[in-house]
Design a protein around this motif. Structure first.
Motif, PDB file in Angstrom:
ATOM      1  N   VAL A   1       0.843  -1.195   0.000  1.00  0.00           N
ATOM      2  CA  VAL A   1       0.000   0.000   0.000  1.00  0.00           C
ATOM      3  C   VAL A   1       0.882   1.251   0.000  1.00  0.00           C
ATOM      4  N   TYR A   2       1.984   1.160   0.709  1.00  0.00           N
ATOM      5  CA  TYR A   2       2.911   2.287   0.839  1.00  0.00           C
ATOM      6  C   TYR A   2       4.171   2.022   0.007  1.00  0.00           C
ATOM      7  N   ILE A   3       4.796   3.103  -0.432  1.00  0.00           N
ATOM      8  CA  ILE A   3       6.026   2.968  -1.221  1.00  0.00           C
ATOM      9  C   ILE A   3       7.085   2.213  -0.406  1.00  0.00           C
ATOM     10  N   GLN A   4       7.067   2.391   0.900  1.00  0.00           N
ATOM     11  CA  GLN A   4       8.033   1.717   1.761  1.00  0.00           C
ATOM     12  C   GLN A   4       7.801   0.203   1.810  1.00  0.00           C
ATOM     13  N   ASP A   5       6.619  -0.244   1.418  1.00  0.00           N
ATOM     14  CA  ASP A   5       6.304  -1.676   1.415  1.00  0.00           C
ATOM     15  C   ASP A   5       6.877  -2.401   0.194  1.00  0.00           C
ATOM     16  N   VAL A   6       7.199  -1.665  -0.847  1.00  0.00           N
ATOM     17  CA  VAL A   6       7.669  -2.266  -2.098  1.00  0.00           C
ATOM     18  C   VAL A   6       9.087  -2.792  -1.910  1.00  0.00           C
ATOM     19  N   THR A   7       9.263  -4.079  -2.249  1.00  0.00           N
ATOM     20  CA  THR A   7      10.592  -4.685  -2.155  1.00  0.00           C
ATOM     21  C   THR A   7      10.958  -5.305  -3.502  1.00  0.00           C
ATOM     22  N   GLU A   8      12.235  -5.480  -3.681  1.00  0.00           N
ATOM     23  CA  GLU A   8      12.712  -6.098  -4.921  1.00  0.00           C
ATOM     24  C   GLU A   8      12.219  -7.540  -5.026  1.00  0.00           C
ATOM     25  N   LYS A   9      12.366  -8.287  -3.940  1.00  0.00           N
ATOM     26  CA  LYS A   9      12.034  -9.713  -3.958  1.00  0.00           C
ATOM     27  C   LYS A   9      10.533  -9.965  -4.114  1.00  0.00           C
ATOM     28  N   LYS A  10       9.715  -9.187  -3.430  1.00  0.00           N
ATOM     29  CA  LYS A  10       8.279  -9.441  -3.425  1.00  0.00           C
ATOM     30  C   LYS A  10       7.530  -8.740  -4.561  1.00  0.00           C
ATOM     31  N   HIS A  11       8.115  -7.655  -5.102  1.00  0.00           N
ATOM     32  CA  HIS A  11       7.382  -6.862  -6.090  1.00  0.00           C
ATOM     33  C   HIS A  11       8.127  -6.664  -7.415  1.00  0.00           C
ATOM     34  N   ALA A  12       9.357  -6.181  -7.362  1.00  0.00           N
ATOM     35  CA  ALA A  12      10.078  -5.838  -8.591  1.00  0.00           C
ATOM     36  C   ALA A  12      10.397  -7.061  -9.445  1.00  0.00           C
ATOM     37  N   VAL A  13      10.973  -8.081  -8.822  1.00  0.00           N
ATOM     38  CA  VAL A  13      11.349  -9.282  -9.583  1.00  0.00           C
ATOM     39  C   VAL A  13      10.113  -9.995 -10.134  1.00  0.00           C
ATOM     40  N   PRO A  14       9.075 -10.227  -9.301  1.00  0.00           N
ATOM     41  CA  PRO A  14       7.877 -10.866  -9.857  1.00  0.00           C
ATOM     42  C   PRO A  14       7.211 -10.029 -10.954  1.00  0.00           C
ATOM     43  N   TYR A  15       7.263  -8.704 -10.813  1.00  0.00           N
ATOM     44  CA  TYR A  15       6.682  -7.848 -11.853  1.00  0.00           C
ATOM     45  C   TYR A  15       7.425  -8.043 -13.172  1.00  0.00           C
ATOM     46  N   LYS A  16       8.754  -8.049 -13.102  1.00  0.00           N
ATOM     47  CA  LYS A  16       9.541  -8.259 -14.321  1.00  0.00           C
ATOM     48  C   LYS A  16       9.215  -9.613 -14.930  1.00  0.00           C
ATOM     49  N   GLN A  17       9.088 -10.623 -14.105  1.00  0.00           N
ATOM     50  CA  GLN A  17       8.749 -11.958 -14.611  1.00  0.00           C
ATOM     51  C   GLN A  17       7.360 -11.973 -15.248  1.00  0.00           C
ATOM     52  N   SER A  18       6.457 -11.169 -14.736  1.00  0.00           N
ATOM     53  CA  SER A  18       5.088 -11.144 -15.266  1.00  0.00           C
ATOM     54  C   SER A  18       4.996 -10.471 -16.631  1.00  0.00           C
TER      55      SER A  18
END
Length: 81
Positions: free
Chosen positions: A48-65
């Motif tokens: 919900v918050y920008i501080q919640d965004v992580t590479e492992k949980k968000h960035a990498v899966p997004y790239k894979q998607s």
């Protein structure tokens, strides 16, 4: 540190691109669309918050998607995010 909503962080970033960096409207539109797609992806995974965004949980899966997209599209998505 005060938490900032992901939506607000994206809005501030886009305003900065528009006003301070004077990016053309076509670039702004592309970044806006890309960042809003990432925002939806992150929200669906609990960020919900920008501080919640992580590479492992968000960035990498997004790239894979988005790996089914053309290479140039993936590059532009990753640059925006």
């Amino acid at each position: 540190m005060k938490k900032m909503l992901l939506n607000d962080a994206i809005t501030v970033y886009l305003k900065d691109l528009e006003l301070r960096r004077e990016k053309p409207e076509t670039t702004l539109k592309s970044y806006r669309n890309t960042l809003r797609r990432f925002e939806q992806f992150a929200l669906e995974r609990g960020a919900v918050y920008i501080q919640d965004v992580t590479e492992k949980k968000h960035a990498v899966p997004y790239k894979q998607s988005i790996n089914d997209k053309a290479d140039n599209t993936v590059r532009s998505y990753i640059i925006a995010v």
